[in-house]
Design an enzyme around this catalytic site. Structure first.
Site, PDB file in Angstrom:
ATOM      1  N   HIS A 123      -3.708  -5.228   0.283  1.00 40.82           N
ATOM      2  CA  HIS A 123      -3.709  -5.675   1.045  1.00 40.82           C
ATOM      3  C   HIS A 123      -3.371  -7.419   1.573  1.00 40.82           C
ATOM      4  CE1 HIS A 123      -3.148  -1.679   3.273  1.00 40.82           C
ATOM      5  NE2 HIS A 123      -4.029  -2.138   2.819  1.00 40.82           N
ATOM      6  N   GLU A 139      -1.910  -8.940   3.930  1.00 42.50           N
ATOM      7  CA  GLU A 139      -2.911  -9.602   5.217  1.00 42.50           C
ATOM      8  C   GLU A 139      -3.866  -9.618   5.503  1.00 42.50           C
ATOM      9  OE1 GLU A 139      -1.407  -6.407   3.850  1.00 42.50           O
ATOM     10  OE2 GLU A 139      -2.390  -5.340   5.440  1.00 42.50           O
ATOM     11  N   TYR A 194      -4.406   7.098  -3.229  1.00 38.91           N
ATOM     12  CA  TYR A 194      -3.366   7.558  -4.220  1.00 38.91           C
ATOM     13  C   TYR A 194      -3.359   6.081  -4.643  1.00 38.91           C
ATOM     14  CZ  TYR A 194      -3.208  11.481  -1.463  1.00 38.91           C
ATOM     15  OH  TYR A 194      -3.313  13.177  -0.624  1.00 38.91           O
ATOM     16  N   CYS A 235       0.851  -1.322  -0.241  1.00 33.71           N
ATOM     17  CA  CYS A 235       0.113  -0.287   0.189  1.00 33.71           C
ATOM     18  C   CYS A 235       1.038   1.591  -0.035  1.00 33.71           C
ATOM     19  CB  CYS A 235      -0.772  -0.314   0.524  1.00 33.71           C
ATOM     20  SG  CYS A 235      -2.396   0.466   0.505  1.00 33.71           S
TER      21      CYS A 235
END
Ligand SMILES: NC(=O)CC[C@H](N)C(=O)O
Length: 360
Positions: A331, A333, A291, A246
């Site tokens: 992500h 995770e 973004y 990210c």
């Protein structure tokens, strides 16, 4: 207590306050996750933001001891349609309202979150403020128009001092730009010996630790606010394998000469399809970003685009042409959300082992 949400663009939403008795301003964004509000509230990347949950019932399984993604939430506030004040789940310890009171956070319920989300989708994310019902609307709009977003959000959430999360495996330095605990959890599960360091560490300081790999975490705010981190990444490229998530992904992009830009309303939720261009495989991913890396600007850099978002075709993954370095905008995770992309942590381990074998 009666409260209202006022947007910079002038729209007003009336509702009922929950949590602490305070007025709170921030960037209003929406998240489409159906579950995972505890992880989201404690995800440091939401620093400075007020999050509107599009799922209509929030708080129904309470707050438990396990699902925090950081110890102190950095979120500014929460907007929900219906707040559940009688949660039912075997893990529940306290209610969402109680958590918000304890952490001095303010939320608003009873909001037409569909209307609000449509406004944010059509006009893009805007600043907003949750205020008492009697607040003067024109004054609040003028105040919102006159305030700029802070540029030091990473500094606010990053650890001030380094700490260890010991393991017996590969040595990973995790640069904390506002890391979710999920990243530590995934590395830990793979026996990594993790040293978590502050965002302003230099490449030289990291190299002295002699790590097997560098993990660049997620984090809040505009990636361009972190020039020091770009220097650090440039100093590490080619010397040690790097994996970015990210904000970490965006920083790799900037460090290698690409540009970033602000998306109209961002990607926040647990159901974002991403295409892996090399494997021609789709993963359903967990996302939270406002973004993105500008694809045009990748031309002339040493970066290759590896993943794209299937909703709007924006960039979701990068790989360095020469050096062991890759990153994703989403992500792996999860926490919350689908775990389809978990395998990327295994690929990071493979990359570290390969690099070790070549260099010893
Ligand atoms: N989750 C993140 O790391 C977010 C990165 C960046 N702050 C963005 O909004 O795009």
């Amino acid at each position: 207590m009666k409260k209202k949400l006022i947007l910079e663009s002038g729209e007003v939403f009336h509702g009922e306050g929950f949590g602490a008795e305070l007025e709170t301003a921030g960037e209003v964004v929406f998240n489409t996750g159906m579950t995972g509000y505890q992880e989201l509230i404690s995800d440091p990347s939401y620093c400075g933001q007020i999050v509107c949950m599009t799922y209509p019932l929030i708080g129904n399984y309470g707050i438990n001891r396990d699902d925090y993604e950081s110890i102190e939430p950095a979120i500014k506030g929460l907007i929900v349609k219906e707040l559940c004040d009688l949660p039912s789940n075997f893990r529940t310890q306290i209610t969402l309202d109680e958590l918000f009171k304890k952490k001095n956070l303010s939320g608003i319920s009873g909001i037409d979150t569909r209307r609000l989300t449509r406004i944010l989708r059509n006009s893009g994310v805007v600043k907003g403020k949750i205020v008492n019902a009697d607040a003067d609307e024109n004054e609040v709009v003028a105040e919102l128009k006159g305030t700029d977003f802070p540029t030091n959000q990473v500094e606010t959430v990053s650890t001030k001092t380094a700490y260890a999360n010991p393991g017996r495996g590969l040595k990973v330095v995790l640069v904390d730009f506002g890391s979710k605990l999920g990243i530590i959890r995934e590395l830990s599960q793979r026996n990594c010996d993790i040293t978590v360091v502050s965002h302003d560490i230099t490449a030289e300081e990291i190299l002295l630790m002699n790590p097997d790999g560098i993990m660049l975490s997620n984090g809040p705010g505009d990636p361009e606010d972190n020039p020091q981190a770009l220097e650090m990444i440039r100093g590490l490229l080619g010397k040690v394998p790097i994996f970015g998530i990210c904000l970490g992904h965006q920083l790799i992009g900037l460090a290698c000469g690409a540009k970033t830009f602000k998306l109209k309303f961002g990607h926040r939720g647990g159901n974002h399809p991403v295409l892996d261009l090399e494997k021609n495989k789709v993963s359903i991913t967990s996302q939270n970003h406002g973004y993105a890396v500008d694809q045009e600007s990748l031309k002339g850099t040493d970066l290759i685009e590896t993943h794209i978002a299937l909703n709007d075709r924006t960039n979701e993954g990068l790989k360095h042409k020469i050096h062991p370095c890759f990153s994703v905008q989403y992500h792996p995770e999860a926490s919350p959300g689908p775990e389809d992309a978990n395998y990327l942590f295994d690929e990071f381990l493979d990359l570290m082992y390969q690099f070790k074998n070549v260099t010893v």
